[in-house]
Design a protein around this motif. Structure first.
Motif, PDB file in Angstrom:
ATOM      1  N   ILE A   1     -12.575  -7.432  -3.955  1.00 47.10           N
ATOM      2  CA  ILE A   1     -13.127  -6.227  -4.600  1.00 47.10           C
ATOM      3  C   ILE A   1     -12.081  -5.109  -4.551  1.00 47.10           C
ATOM      4  O   ILE A   1     -11.777  -4.471  -5.559  1.00 47.10           O
ATOM      5  CB  ILE A   1     -14.430  -5.755  -3.894  1.00 47.10           C
ATOM      6  CG1 ILE A   1     -15.526  -6.804  -4.019  1.00 47.10           C
ATOM      7  CG2 ILE A   1     -14.899  -4.418  -4.472  1.00 47.10           C
ATOM      8  CD1 ILE A   1     -16.768  -6.513  -3.154  1.00 47.10           C
ATOM      9  N   PHE A   2     -11.518  -4.904  -3.349  1.00 44.61           N
ATOM     10  CA  PHE A   2     -10.589  -3.786  -3.188  1.00 44.61           C
ATOM     11  C   PHE A   2      -9.370  -3.948  -4.097  1.00 44.61           C
ATOM     12  O   PHE A   2      -8.968  -3.009  -4.782  1.00 44.61           O
ATOM     13  CB  PHE A   2     -10.137  -3.659  -1.723  1.00 44.61           C
ATOM     14  CG  PHE A   2      -9.288  -2.452  -1.484  1.00 44.61           C
ATOM     15  CD1 PHE A   2      -9.878  -1.226  -1.187  1.00 44.61           C
ATOM     16  CD2 PHE A   2      -7.910  -2.500  -1.613  1.00 44.61           C
ATOM     17  CE1 PHE A   2      -9.105  -0.079  -1.006  1.00 44.61           C
ATOM     18  CE2 PHE A   2      -7.130  -1.369  -1.447  1.00 44.61           C
ATOM     19  CZ  PHE A   2      -7.733  -0.158  -1.134  1.00 44.61           C
ATOM     20  N   SER A   3      -8.808  -5.150  -4.124  1.00 45.71           N
ATOM     21  CA  SER A   3      -7.568  -5.320  -4.904  1.00 45.71           C
ATOM     22  C   SER A   3      -7.825  -5.226  -6.402  1.00 45.71           C
ATOM     23  O   SER A   3      -6.907  -4.962  -7.170  1.00 45.71           O
ATOM     24  CB  SER A   3      -6.880  -6.639  -4.555  1.00 45.71           C
ATOM     25  OG  SER A   3      -7.647  -7.698  -5.025  1.00 45.71           O
ATOM     26  N   SER A   4      -9.079  -5.427  -6.820  1.00 48.75           N
ATOM     27  CA  SER A   4      -9.364  -5.274  -8.257  1.00 48.75           C
ATOM     28  C   SER A   4      -9.446  -3.793  -8.642  1.00 48.75           C
ATOM     29  O   SER A   4      -9.408  -3.446  -9.810  1.00 48.75           O
ATOM     30  CB  SER A   4     -10.661  -6.000  -8.622  1.00 48.75           C
ATOM     31  OG  SER A   4     -11.761  -5.310  -8.055  1.00 48.75           O
ATOM     32  N   ARG A   5      -9.573  -2.918  -7.626  1.00 47.32           N
ATOM     33  CA  ARG A   5      -9.737  -1.487  -7.939  1.00 47.32           C
ATOM     34  C   ARG A   5      -8.542  -0.618  -7.555  1.00 47.32           C
ATOM     35  O   ARG A   5      -8.416   0.488  -8.058  1.00 47.32           O
ATOM     36  CB  ARG A   5     -10.949  -0.938  -7.173  1.00 47.32           C
ATOM     37  CG  ARG A   5     -12.262  -1.566  -7.547  1.00 47.32           C
ATOM     38  CD  ARG A   5     -13.344  -0.866  -6.725  1.00 47.32           C
ATOM     39  NE  ARG A   5     -14.604  -1.580  -6.814  1.00 47.32           N
ATOM     40  CZ  ARG A   5     -15.612  -1.394  -5.983  1.00 47.32           C
ATOM     41  NH1 ARG A   5     -15.507  -0.504  -5.006  1.00 47.32           N
ATOM     42  NH2 ARG A   5     -16.734  -2.063  -6.118  1.00 47.32           N
ATOM     43  N   HIS A   6      -7.733  -1.077  -6.604  1.00 46.60           N
ATOM     44  CA  HIS A   6      -6.668  -0.215  -6.054  1.00 46.60           C
ATOM     45  C   HIS A   6      -5.354  -0.963  -5.958  1.00 46.60           C
ATOM     46  O   HIS A   6      -5.340  -2.188  -5.911  1.00 46.60           O
ATOM     47  CB  HIS A   6      -7.040   0.266  -4.638  1.00 46.60           C
ATOM     48  CG  HIS A   6      -8.383   0.920  -4.573  1.00 46.60           C
ATOM     49  ND1 HIS A   6      -8.570   2.263  -4.820  1.00 46.60           N
ATOM     50  CD2 HIS A   6      -9.608   0.409  -4.303  1.00 46.60           C
ATOM     51  CE1 HIS A   6      -9.857   2.547  -4.685  1.00 46.60           C
ATOM     52  NE2 HIS A   6     -10.507   1.445  -4.382  1.00 46.60           N
ATOM     53  N   ASN A   7      -4.270  -0.190  -5.873  1.00 44.73           N
ATOM     54  CA  ASN A   7      -2.973  -0.865  -5.710  1.00 44.73           C
ATOM     55  C   ASN A   7      -2.305  -0.558  -4.366  1.00 44.73           C
ATOM     56  O   ASN A   7      -1.098  -0.692  -4.234  1.00 44.73           O
ATOM     57  CB  ASN A   7      -2.038  -0.578  -6.891  1.00 44.73           C
ATOM     58  CG  ASN A   7      -1.530   0.849  -6.877  1.00 44.73           C
ATOM     59  OD1 ASN A   7      -2.054   1.681  -6.144  1.00 44.73           O
ATOM     60  ND2 ASN A   7      -0.516   1.128  -7.663  1.00 44.73           N
ATOM     61  N   TYR A   8      -3.079  -0.164  -3.379  1.00 42.90           N
ATOM     62  CA  TYR A   8      -2.516  -0.013  -2.028  1.00 42.90           C
ATOM     63  C   TYR A   8      -2.222  -1.409  -1.457  1.00 42.90           C
ATOM     64  O   TYR A   8      -3.012  -2.338  -1.659  1.00 42.90           O
ATOM     65  CB  TYR A   8      -3.517   0.685  -1.097  1.00 42.90           C
ATOM     66  CG  TYR A   8      -3.679   2.162  -1.365  1.00 42.90           C
ATOM     67  CD1 TYR A   8      -2.648   3.052  -1.080  1.00 42.90           C
ATOM     68  CD2 TYR A   8      -4.867   2.663  -1.891  1.00 42.90           C
ATOM     69  CE1 TYR A   8      -2.808   4.418  -1.318  1.00 42.90           C
ATOM     70  CE2 TYR A   8      -5.029   4.022  -2.131  1.00 42.90           C
ATOM     71  CZ  TYR A   8      -3.985   4.899  -1.847  1.00 42.90           C
ATOM     72  OH  TYR A   8      -4.143   6.239  -2.083  1.00 42.90           O
ATOM     73  N   PRO A   9      -1.115  -1.564  -0.708  1.00 44.30           N
ATOM     74  CA  PRO A   9      -0.840  -2.861  -0.093  1.00 44.30           C
ATOM     75  C   PRO A   9      -1.942  -3.259   0.896  1.00 44.30           C
ATOM     76  O   PRO A   9      -2.517  -2.398   1.560  1.00 44.30           O
ATOM     77  CB  PRO A   9       0.475  -2.641   0.653  1.00 44.30           C
ATOM     78  CG  PRO A   9       1.068  -1.416   0.099  1.00 44.30           C
ATOM     79  CD  PRO A   9      -0.055  -0.577  -0.417  1.00 44.30           C
ATOM     80  N   LEU A  10      -2.193  -4.547   0.960  1.00 37.28           N
ATOM     81  CA  LEU A  10      -3.252  -5.042   1.845  1.00 37.28           C
ATOM     82  C   LEU A  10      -2.697  -5.817   3.028  1.00 37.28           C
ATOM     83  O   LEU A  10      -1.852  -6.699   2.871  1.00 37.28           O
ATOM     84  CB  LEU A  10      -4.205  -5.942   1.047  1.00 37.28           C
ATOM     85  CG  LEU A  10      -5.274  -5.198   0.248  1.00 37.28           C
ATOM     86  CD1 LEU A  10      -5.897  -6.117  -0.792  1.00 37.28           C
ATOM     87  CD2 LEU A  10      -6.359  -4.641   1.162  1.00 37.28           C
ATOM     88  N   HIS A  11      -3.186  -5.454   4.185  1.00 40.57           N
ATOM     89  CA  HIS A  11      -2.892  -6.179   5.423  1.00 40.57           C
ATOM     90  C   HIS A  11      -4.090  -7.118   5.606  1.00 40.57           C
ATOM     91  O   HIS A  11      -5.224  -6.666   5.655  1.00 40.57           O
ATOM     92  CB  HIS A  11      -2.759  -5.131   6.542  1.00 40.57           C
ATOM     93  CG  HIS A  11      -3.029  -5.599   7.929  1.00 40.57           C
ATOM     94  ND1 HIS A  11      -2.192  -5.306   8.980  1.00 40.57           N
ATOM     95  CD2 HIS A  11      -4.061  -6.288   8.483  1.00 40.57           C
ATOM     96  CE1 HIS A  11      -2.672  -5.804  10.094  1.00 40.57           C
ATOM     97  NE2 HIS A  11      -3.804  -6.397   9.823  1.00 40.57           N
ATOM     98  N   LEU A  12      -3.828  -8.419   5.660  1.00 39.56           N
ATOM     99  CA  LEU A  12      -4.933  -9.379   5.755  1.00 39.56           C
ATOM    100  C   LEU A  12      -5.112  -9.905   7.175  1.00 39.56           C
ATOM    101  O   LEU A  12      -4.142 -10.126   7.889  1.00 39.56           O
ATOM    102  CB  LEU A  12      -4.670 -10.594   4.858  1.00 39.56           C
ATOM    103  CG  LEU A  12      -4.422 -10.373   3.373  1.00 39.56           C
ATOM    104  CD1 LEU A  12      -4.205 -11.732   2.698  1.00 39.56           C
ATOM    105  CD2 LEU A  12      -5.588  -9.638   2.720  1.00 39.56           C
TER     106      LEU A  12
END
Ligand code: SF4
Length: 350
Positions: A182-193
């Motif tokens: 959900i988050f990556s479909s809305r924002h372009n901040y890098p994600l720490h998984l």
């Protein structure tokens, strides 16, 4: 594509490789062991290290640790915004904030202002454990994690702070995958998984591989932290295996070995264990694929697809390089013969 955010000099996001993060587990009162652990993690492949900063003494460890490391250091701060401010002043390269326990807008804005002035990045780390209620489904939990993160980002953005990374971690695989999608479909901040509180070693490896692997396979995620109730070194090892399994990064030789079955006429499990130890001792860093197969059913094929391989028959093995037979060796000599060929091949590759 996500934007690029820096932790110290380490670039995260965009086209940069997926980074590996480690976390120190030694009590901070034991400085000598803490430094030893940090150095071992760096040597094993951690590209950024996080330290739980619980008080002023911990915050002051930034200088001591950074002197010993060439990778950036992140402070994990909870509850006390003053501690986050102190950690930034003491020289940590990044700060992890938890919206569940540092949420006063004025305080968060103060942290953002100082972080901006000092060039320190912030990770907004939302965990499922930060909610004191039950959810009807993993999807509902995921939605709530994203919602909490988004309102926190607004506070940082109001200060024109954008050097932000985000993590959305559930202790279950499904909520983690859904939240990050959900988050990556809305924002372009890098994600720490990561999967938080993933459990003992084996369970944690399975959950982390599934959760992180699914997301990375979809192109989601920029830095990974494998969390296991196990020594920190194992977390780095598993992180490397996950990235290598997805062909996102390579960290030296890879062994492809069969599960064995009743066709196998050698002690393949022992042979592979022994070979792996030898390979680790050899310190070969080339990204070779080495197949070790129990019989001729799939052996020659796997050996062909690998760089080098062995297929066993009755108490002996044939070492292949692509479709060429290099030599035949018996069960007792095979490890040293294969090692010789691997070293020769590794050296030629250089
Ligand atoms: S390669 Fe041979 S021994 Fe290994 S699992 Fe397959 S059939 Fe069994």
């Amino acid at each position: 594509m996500t934007k690029v955010v820096k932790i110290g000099s380490l670039k995260i996001g965009g086209k940069n490789p997926i980074r590996i993060k480690g976390m120190l587990k030694t009590p901070t009162s034991n400085r000598k062991s803490l430094i030893k652990e940090a150095k071992r993690l760096e040597k094993e492949g951690a590209e950024v290290i996080r330290l739980a900063v619980k008080d002023q003494k911990d915050a002051k460890l930034a200088g001591i640790l950074k002197e010993q490391l060439s990778i950036p250091l992140v402070a994990d701060v909870h509850f006390h915004y003053q501690l986050a401010l102190l950690a930034i002043k003491e020289g940590f390269d990044g700060i992890r904030l938890n919206p569940a326990n540092i949420y006063n807008k004025k305080q968060v804005r103060q942290i953002a202002r100082l972080a901006k002035a000092k060039g320190v990045s912030i990770r907004v780390g939302v965990n499922s454990g930060g909610f004191k209620r039950k959810f009807s489904s993993s999807g509902e939990l995921a939605e709530q994690m994203v919602k909490r993160c988004e309102s926190y980002l607004k506070i940082l953005e109001a200060e024109s702070f954008f050097d932000t990374m985000v993590s959305l971690k559930g202790s279950d695989v499904l909520s983690t995958i859904t939240a990050n999608r959900i988050f990556s479909s809305r924002h372009n901040y890098p994600l720490h998984l990561g999967i938080t509180a993933s459990g003992p070693f084996l369970e944690g490896v399975v959950k982390s591989s599934l959760g992180l692997g699914s997301l990375l396979g979809e192109g989601i995620g920029n830095v990974i932290r494998v969390s296991l109730t196990s020594p920190s070194l194992r977390e780095i090892e598993v992180a490397k295996y996950i990235l290598a399994a997805l062909d996102l990064r390579r960290f030296g030789p890879e062994i492809i070995s069969c599960p064995t079955c009743s066709r196998c006429e050698v002690k393949l499990i022992n042979i592979v264990d022994e070979f792996k130890k030898e390979l680790t001792r050899s310190k070969i860093t080339k990204s070779l694929r080495i197949a070790i197969m129990g019989c001729v059913v799939n052996g020659p094929g796997e050996a062909y697809q690998a760089d080098i391989g062995v297929a066993f028959g009755k108490r002996k093995g044939v070492i292949f390089k692509k479709d060429k037979i290099l030599l035949q060796s018996n069960e007792n000599r095979i490890i040293s013969d294969l090692m010789k060929e691997v070293k020769r091949y590794g050296l030629k590759q250089n």
